[in-house]
Design a protein around this motif. Structure first.
Motif, PDB file in Angstrom:
ATOM      1  N   ALA A  14       0.819  -1.196   0.000  1.00  0.00           N
ATOM      2  CA  ALA A  14       0.000   0.000   0.000  1.00  0.00           C
ATOM      3  C   ALA A  14       0.856   1.249   0.000  1.00  0.00           C
ATOM      4  CB  ALA A  14      -0.890   0.005   1.239  1.00  0.00           C
ATOM      5  N   ARG A  25      -8.471  -4.340  -2.512  1.00  0.00           N
ATOM      6  CA  ARG A  25      -7.579  -5.207  -1.747  1.00  0.00           C
ATOM      7  C   ARG A  25      -8.079  -5.380  -0.325  1.00  0.00           C
ATOM      8  NH1 ARG A  25      -2.947  -2.773  -0.705  1.00  0.00           N
ATOM      9  NH2 ARG A  25      -3.826  -0.953  -1.722  1.00  0.00           N
ATOM     10  N   ALA A  27      -7.489  -5.694   3.375  1.00  0.00           N
ATOM     11  CA  ALA A  27      -6.397  -5.427   4.320  1.00  0.00           C
ATOM     12  C   ALA A  27      -6.804  -5.808   5.736  1.00  0.00           C
ATOM     13  CB  ALA A  27      -6.024  -3.948   4.266  1.00  0.00           C
ATOM     14  N   ASN A 181     -11.656  -1.537   2.110  1.00  0.00           N
ATOM     15  CA  ASN A 181     -10.545  -2.480   2.247  1.00  0.00           C
ATOM     16  C   ASN A 181     -10.653  -3.351   3.494  1.00  0.00           C
ATOM     17  OD1 ASN A 181      -9.296   0.166   0.853  1.00  0.00           O
ATOM     18  ND2 ASN A 181      -8.378  -1.673   0.011  1.00  0.00           N
ATOM     19  N   ALA A 200      -7.278  -4.552  11.389  1.00  0.00           N
ATOM     20  CA  ALA A 200      -6.425  -4.369  10.212  1.00  0.00           C
ATOM     21  C   ALA A 200      -5.350  -5.448  10.199  1.00  0.00           C
ATOM     22  CB  ALA A 200      -5.787  -2.988  10.237  1.00  0.00           C
ATOM     23  N   THR A 202      -2.899  -5.441   7.349  1.00  0.00           N
ATOM     24  CA  THR A 202      -1.759  -4.972   6.573  1.00  0.00           C
ATOM     25  C   THR A 202      -1.592  -3.461   6.752  1.00  0.00           C
ATOM     26  OG1 THR A 202      -2.628  -6.527   4.954  1.00  0.00           O
ATOM     27  CG2 THR A 202      -0.727  -5.224   4.301  1.00  0.00           C
ATOM     28  N   TYR A 206      -5.672   3.682   3.547  1.00  0.00           N
ATOM     29  CA  TYR A 206      -6.869   3.159   2.895  1.00  0.00           C
ATOM     30  C   TYR A 206      -7.976   4.199   2.907  1.00  0.00           C
ATOM     31  CZ  TYR A 206      -4.233  -1.048   3.856  1.00  0.00           C
ATOM     32  OH  TYR A 206      -3.229  -1.977   3.922  1.00  0.00           O
TER      33      TYR A 206
END
Ligand SMILES: [Cu+2]
Length: 264
Positions: A14, A25, A27, A181, A200, A202, A206
């Motif tokens: 990201a 994506r 996340a 995300n 979360a 990752t 976002y």
């Protein structure tokens, strides 16, 4: 993972533009459950579509002038057979989607008590208004009216790997907090406190969007969610709390909009 490893993981994934026809994506820790549901539904619909089109094509090609169709009303047995097969498909496909969805909701997406009980879980209060998100983090004592309670606008920061529990209010019209995300969305409704939870997976930046058309500047109601490695998040929160304490004005009542956290 160490701080460096988290940063490397973040740099790899990201931020970069979304591509293709797929979903944004994922996340989050639990978002794959939503994706699996969508993919399973798509596969079932595709299979039923192909079967139906295949049967229609077979009938169309089979019955020409040389082979005229013989119409009848079926027998009691054949009617029950067809109804039974249709019912079986309905129960197997829709039934399993329904049961899976209800279980996932209760175990993961509506499990507020379990999320809050997780060590290190982050609680946040967000007030939506035309056209921004006012975000409030508790002070070091855990309350939202403490002098070191942190306030931010359109800038939500969370640590990765622990549940984030958000309580949501609105001062004017219905808004909807949408984190594509993270596969979660919740309405902010005047006169009530709603909630949502996610974790979360990752690090990265976002989109945080409003998903209800809430007036002429609805399109501007866009923020950023930044998922940080736990040590970096702790660093940021400590600095932000120190800043909040310095700027605290007991007489500024408009700034003290936090509410007592509602038990799950
Ligand atoms: Cu809005």
């Amino acid at each position: 993972m160490t701080g460096a490893a988290w940063r490397l993981a973040g740099a790899l994934v990201a931020p970069r533009p979304e591509t293709g026809f797929g979903l944004p994506r994922d996340a989050s820790v639990d978002g794959h459950l939503v994706d699996e549901l969508i993919h399973l539904t798509g596969a079932a619909v595709a299979a039923i579509f192909l079967l139906t089109v295949g049967a229609l094509a077979w009938a169309l090609l089979r019955h020409r002038q040389a082979h005229p169709a013989a119409f009848d009303h079926g027998t009691r047995r054949s009617i029950w057979l067809v109804l039974g097969a249709a019912g079986l498909v309905l129960v197997a496909v829709d039934g399993s989607l329904f049961v899976t969805t209800v279980l996932d909701l209760h175990r993961h997406f509506w499990s507020f008590a379990a999320a809050e009980a997780t060590p290190g879980a982050l609680r946040v209060e967000i007030t939506a208004h035309q056209w921004a998100w006012a975000i409030r983090y508790p002070g070091a004592d855990g309350t939202f009216d403490a002098p070191d309670a942190v306030v931010a606008l359109d800038d939500l920061r969370v640590p990765v790997g622990v549940p984030v529990v958000i309580q949501l209010a609105s001062t004017d019209v219905i808004h909807s907090l949408y984190l594509p995300n993270f596969r979660v969305k919740q309405d902010a409704v005047p006169g009530m406190v709603t909630r949502l939870t996610f974790a979360a997976r990752t690090p990265g930046e976002y989109e945080l969007a409003c998903a209800q058309h809430c007036g002429p500047n609805h399109y501007k109601m866009r923020g950023v969610l930044t998922a940080l490695a736990p040590d970096r998040f702790a660093e940021w929160l400590e600095t932000a709390r120190a800043d909040a304490r310095r700027g605290y004005d007991p007489a500024d009542e408009a700034a003290h909009w936090g509410w007592a956290w509602r038990a799950p």
